[in-house]
Design a protein around this motif. Structure first.
Motif, PDB file in Angstrom:
ATOM      1  N   LEU A   7     -81.362  28.276  25.750  1.00 49.33           N
ATOM      2  CA  LEU A   7     -80.625  27.316  26.569  1.00 49.33           C
ATOM      3  C   LEU A   7     -80.987  25.873  26.212  1.00 49.33           C
ATOM      4  N   ASP A  10     -79.167  24.876  23.142  1.00 50.74           N
ATOM      5  CA  ASP A  10     -77.799  24.501  23.491  1.00 50.74           C
ATOM      6  C   ASP A  10     -77.751  23.081  24.041  1.00 50.74           C
ATOM      7  N   HIS A  11     -78.702  22.763  24.913  1.00 52.61           N
ATOM      8  CA  HIS A  11     -78.755  21.415  25.498  1.00 52.61           C
ATOM      9  C   HIS A  11     -78.885  20.360  24.400  1.00 52.61           C
ATOM     10  N   GLU A  42     -68.898  24.271  23.068  1.00 55.51           N
ATOM     11  CA  GLU A  42     -70.325  24.490  23.337  1.00 55.51           C
ATOM     12  C   GLU A  42     -70.600  24.660  24.833  1.00 55.51           C
ATOM     13  N   LEU A  43     -70.051  23.774  25.643  1.00 50.86           N
ATOM     14  CA  LEU A  43     -70.336  23.813  27.079  1.00 50.86           C
ATOM     15  C   LEU A  43     -69.695  25.016  27.762  1.00 50.86           C
ATOM     16  N   HIS A  46     -71.896  27.987  26.839  1.00 52.43           N
ATOM     17  CA  HIS A  46     -73.190  27.835  27.511  1.00 52.43           C
ATOM     18  C   HIS A  46     -73.081  28.187  28.998  1.00 52.43           C
ATOM     19  N   GLU A  50     -74.903  31.436  30.962  1.00 53.26           N
ATOM     20  CA  GLU A  50     -75.773  31.171  32.110  1.00 53.26           C
ATOM     21  C   GLU A  50     -75.264  31.926  33.336  1.00 53.26           C
ATOM     22  N   HIS A  76     -71.626  23.432  37.344  1.00 55.40           N
ATOM     23  CA  HIS A  76     -70.753  24.031  36.330  1.00 55.40           C
ATOM     24  C   HIS A  76     -69.294  23.933  36.755  1.00 55.40           C
ATOM     25  N   LYS A 142     -72.738  35.343  24.055  1.00 52.97           N
ATOM     26  CA  LYS A 142     -72.199  34.064  23.588  1.00 52.97           C
ATOM     27  C   LYS A 142     -71.034  34.290  22.629  1.00 52.97           C
TER      28      LYS A 142
END
Length: 157
Positions: A7, A10-11, A42-43, A46, A50, A76, A142
């Motif tokens: 994670l 990813d950030h 990406e977001l 992600h 999550e 989110h 993912k």
């Protein structure tokens, strides 16, 4: 690699995109469109992993951070709706840069809370082996993540 490292990676990826957007010239419309499309990809992936894997597991195995998880899901919700608006927005629209700026502010706030406030508690509660197992599930998921931001579960809540 464990789930928290995944994670955080990813950030970092998203933060690089944010910095590139901030450095792009005012009239760099094509570059900005490309960067925002990458942010969306990406977001969305992600948020999906999550919400589908990390958050439910954390709620079950580290209940002391349950309130943080619930707040993250609400964050989110806001982010995926912004992503959906940006997906079809012309970068020449006078609100495009402003919307991306607000998106970046929201995501940076979210990342800071996760990394500083509750990821350490999750690591302590779950341990390395469990987080490594979780990372494998998340990496696999993912690849199955939706491309549409509004397909992320929090969009519907």
């Amino acid at each position: 690699m464990d789930a928290i490292v995944l994670l955080k990676d990813d950030h970092k990826t998203v933060e690089k995109l944010f910095k590139q957007f901030e450095k792009a010239g005012e009239d760099a419309y094509d570059e900005k469109r490309k960067l925002v499309d990458q942010m969306i990809e990406e977001l969305t992936a992600h948020a999906y992993i999550e919400e589908q894997i990390f958050y439910p597991t954390v709620r079950a195995e580290a209940p002391e951070v349950c309130e943080h998880v619930l707040e993250s899901i609400e964050e989110h919700h806001v982010v995926v709706w912004m992503l959906s608006e940006l997906k079809d927005m012309d970068p020449r629209d006078e609100r495009f840069d402003a919307k991306v700026t607000v998106l970046m502010e929201n995501v940076r706030h979210h990342v800071e809370e996760e990394e500083d406030e509750w990821f350490p508690e999750v690591r302590k509660a779950m341990g390395r082996n469990r987080l490594q197992e979780l990372s494998e599930q998340m990496a696999e998921a993912k690849g199955k993540a939706p491309s549409q931001p509004l397909a992320v579960p929090s969009a519907r809540k």
